[in-house]
Design an enzyme around this catalytic site. Structure first.
Site, PDB file in Angstrom:
ATOM      1  CG  HIS A 127      -1.410  13.686 -24.214  1.00  0.00           C
ATOM      2  ND1 HIS A 127      -0.762  14.858 -24.538  1.00  0.00           N
ATOM      3  CD2 HIS A 127      -0.495  12.946 -23.529  1.00  0.00           C
ATOM      4  CE1 HIS A 127       0.475  14.830 -24.063  1.00  0.00           C
ATOM      5  NE2 HIS A 127       0.659  13.682 -23.447  1.00  0.00           N
ATOM      6  NE  ARG A 159      -1.274  15.981 -13.531  1.00  0.00           N
ATOM      7  CZ  ARG A 159      -0.497  15.285 -12.730  1.00  0.00           C
ATOM      8  NH1 ARG A 159      -0.673  15.358 -11.435  1.00  0.00           N
ATOM      9  NH2 ARG A 159       0.470  14.523 -13.222  1.00  0.00           N
ATOM     10  CD  GLU A 189      -5.907  14.667 -15.826  1.00  0.00           C
ATOM     11  OE1 GLU A 189      -4.682  14.722 -15.964  1.00  0.00           O
ATOM     12  OE2 GLU A 189      -6.636  13.910 -16.459  1.00  0.00           O
ATOM     13  CG  ASN A 217      -3.816  14.702 -20.543  1.00  0.00           C
ATOM     14  OD1 ASN A 217      -2.726  14.156 -20.502  1.00  0.00           O
ATOM     15  ND2 ASN A 217      -4.731  14.542 -19.605  1.00  0.00           N
ATOM     16  CG  HIS A 263      -3.905   8.636 -25.192  1.00  0.00           C
ATOM     17  ND1 HIS A 263      -4.482   9.051 -24.012  1.00  0.00           N
ATOM     18  CD2 HIS A 263      -2.573   8.698 -24.998  1.00  0.00           C
ATOM     19  CE1 HIS A 263      -3.523   9.344 -23.140  1.00  0.00           C
ATOM     20  NE2 HIS A 263      -2.357   9.139 -23.720  1.00  0.00           N
ATOM     21  CE  LYS A 270       3.465  16.562 -15.464  1.00  0.00           C
ATOM     22  NZ  LYS A 270       3.502  15.352 -16.289  1.00  0.00           N
ATOM     23  CG  HIS A 311       3.182   9.063 -25.226  1.00  0.00           C
ATOM     24  ND1 HIS A 311       1.804   9.013 -25.264  1.00  0.00           N
ATOM     25  CD2 HIS A 311       3.495  10.124 -24.434  1.00  0.00           C
ATOM     26  CE1 HIS A 311       1.307   9.985 -24.520  1.00  0.00           C
ATOM     27  NE2 HIS A 311       2.308  10.671 -23.997  1.00  0.00           N
ATOM     28  NE  ARG A 362      -3.915  -2.159   2.227  1.00  0.00           N
ATOM     29  CZ  ARG A 362      -3.755  -3.124   3.125  1.00  0.00           C
ATOM     30  NH1 ARG A 362      -2.823  -3.015   4.057  1.00  0.00           N
ATOM     31  NH2 ARG A 362      -4.532  -4.184   3.118  1.00  0.00           N
ATOM     32  CD  GLU A 375       4.293  14.793 -23.803  1.00  0.00           C
ATOM     33  OE1 GLU A 375       3.661  15.816 -23.461  1.00  0.00           O
ATOM     34  OE2 GLU A 375       3.758  13.671 -23.906  1.00  0.00           O
ATOM     35  CE  LYS A 408      -2.501  12.818 -15.235  1.00  0.00           C
ATOM     36  NZ  LYS A 408      -3.031  12.978 -16.618  1.00  0.00           N
TER      37      LYS A 408
END
Lengths: 367, 367
Positions: free
Chosen positions: B255, B248, B244, B252, B259, B234, B272, B128, B192, B150
């Site tokens: 993206h 935030r 997010e 993306n 994606h 960032k 990517h 955990r 990026e 993330k």
């Protein structure tokens, strides 16, 4: 000390700032649409349950949720601790993705500790976190595993090794669901009820002793009080130490020995609560050998554990096997096993113990 | 606007209360034991890397960590986005458990975005939560994926669908590692970097235009400034919206389309960053068709993306396939695709768009 007389629903609050939530305890709550008011708004709900619980309560829960969510989906997992693994967890992700569920989906865990732990971890991980609600249908889940945000799956090399601290949006304990619980599982739940006495509340220990027959007979008011008081104690501990950096570990009283029993026999052989019941006897004996509590207290709690229908003698795995299994416990530090011991009746602490002392305890506690 | 002249290490702080941490940027940091001072005390470290990076940097990192940790273990994963799945993640858990690693183990992610995402999710989930450190060795990871917490793995039905928000204890960007980066991956990282211009900082966009040839040529001071300024932007965004819930999502930019390209071709076909580069062109055209930015701005950024060595025309998957793939994006709400658009140069927003407009963009942006 009689059980309280009121039949009205009880509430316990877990105070964790913006992650605070309520535990609602009462009869007939599951099928009552009012139980679900105030939850996060969402278009869809996914109920996660198992093959044993689905025929009993899934229909009623779905009907109650239909008033609030446009789509109510379900996924029915195989039942049993041996399925608390990635393959089964992935059935939840498959269901979420195949239904096109987005971040505003709410998950409902309808079942015992295994369903709750897996649903909670799925909710923690799906799209990096969606809300979830615990609807525990076993006594063990109502008094322990559904409260406090510990979620996990097992790994072949250790129990609950992969998981998250992730709090539910609500916990709803419908006491009616305990009517269908097999006797072994009721006893297993009582292990976690009894646990709260030695570690935190001697008055509660007195009350359990006076009411253990009523609890085994499922007298509703006795169960209601046991669930509420257990949740209150757990709420207090979790509110002080959400992520188990210290105090919270006392809730694992009996669990270090207990996990070794479960792992040593193969998960699913003994119920978790049965292993904890026997583990508490071992932990009490260790506390006595460390000079912390007297033999009479050990005997008193051991007798109560037995009256609850729980085993008090562990399987003969061999002391070295027990020690090896306990070294992978999450409380272990640099290879040293850490035990929750009773420092004095009503107060627990976490500490190491010499291997030889542990071997003596195991010798007198297994056959 | 020349790049700054100093060669000394730079630092950027991510301000997130008790989860705050530093990004250290400079040459030769990885092998310097001083880089690791101040990290959480622990007996053991586990370095997670892949088959490509291990021969280059694992030895140096292990040697530097040996000064601080009694045991330094390693696990070498197969390289590639197609391995960002549960089976590969489980190799990390297997290594942790087989070495008896406890809660005080620190994980080090040595590699690109895939290694960082998987190591981060493993750290978030092991018992955990254990601490982890990002040691990004690609430009893309240094300017984007290693910063902000993330973490995720892919699911057959969607990219990054299973993960956690979990912050590292430190990010260490050793600029020397960029010397061994294949040209395609350098360009992918520049996607990026370029991203931060249109969404947040037109001065930085000017600077990138003036220095894109130096960046492609890996001029150390140009790379140092690009990494630092990207991390600063960032850091500012993540500091305002860690999980997010709003702002935030602007990170993306490109993206959603990107994606769809990655998923439609099969993960690993395009890098990517390549998909994001092309996706930014599509998102800019969508912004233009929504009446938000003029054609000259679209043309300007498209030209810069091309100069960075990135594709500006997408694969002809068919518009309906693009739309279907975008509906499972994590930003989607109740089936409606949400796009990051440029509201005006230097400022982004998240909004829906009519399917027909998206089809028009896809028609002019694919072949």
């Amino acid at each position: 000390m009689p059980a309280p007389l009121s039949d009205s629903p009880r509430q316990v609050r877990i105070a964790l700032g913006e992650r605070s939530y309520e535990i609602r305890i009462g009869a007939g709550l599951l099928a009552d649409a009012a139980s679900w008011e105030g939850l996060p708004a969402a278009a869809a709900a996914l109920v996660v349950t198992n093959t044993t619980v689905a025929p009993l309560y899934l229909g009623a829960l779905r009907a109650a949720l239909a008033a609030r969510y446009r789509s109510v989906f379900e996924v029915v997992l195989p039942d049993g601790e041996e399925h608390k693994d990635w393959a089964t967890l992935n059935l939840i992700f498959d269901a979420l993705l195949s239904h096109g569920c987005d971040r505003r989906t709410v998950l409902f865990a309808l079942g015992g500790g295994v369903v709750g732990d897996m649903t909670g971890f799925a909710a923690a991980s799906y799209m990096r976190g969606v809300p979830f609600v615990q609807v525990p249908t076993t006594l063990l889940a109502q008094v322990d595993s559904s409260v406090g945000g510990k979620t996990a799956i097992n790994h072949p090399l250790g129990k609950n090794m992969i998981g998250a601290f992730y709090q539910p949006a609500r916990v709803l304990c419908d006491l009616d669901t305990l009517k269908t619980l097999p006797p072994r599982e009721l006893s297993a739940g009582l292990a976690e009820v009894i646990k709260y006495g030695p570690i935190a509340d001697l008055d509660f220990l007195d009350w359990i002793e006076a009411n253990v027959d009523a609890l085994v007979a499922r007298e509703p008011r006795a169960l209601a009080h046991a669930v509420k008081r257990s949740c209150e104690i757990k709420a207090e501990v979790v509110g002080q130490d959400e992520r188990e950096s210290g105090l919270r570990a006392i809730l694992n009283f009996g669990h270090t020995f207990g996990h070794a029993i479960e792992a040593g026999l193969g998960y699913g052989e003994w119920l978790h609560g049965e292993a904890v019941g026997c583990g508490m006897v071992m932990a009490l004996r260790l506390s006595h050998r460390l000079g912390l509590v007297d033999a009479a207290f050990v005997q008193r709690v051991t007798a109560l554990i037995a009256r609850a229908g729980l085993p008090t003698v562990g399987p003969a795995l061999g002391a070295e096997r027990y020690l090896a299994l306990m070294r992978v416990d999450k409380k272990a530090e640099a290879g040293e096993v850490r035990f929750v011991v009773i420092e004095r009746p009503g107060q627990a602490a976490v500490r190491g113990a010499p291997d030889d002392l542990v071997r003596q305890v195991l010798a007198e506690s297994t056959r």
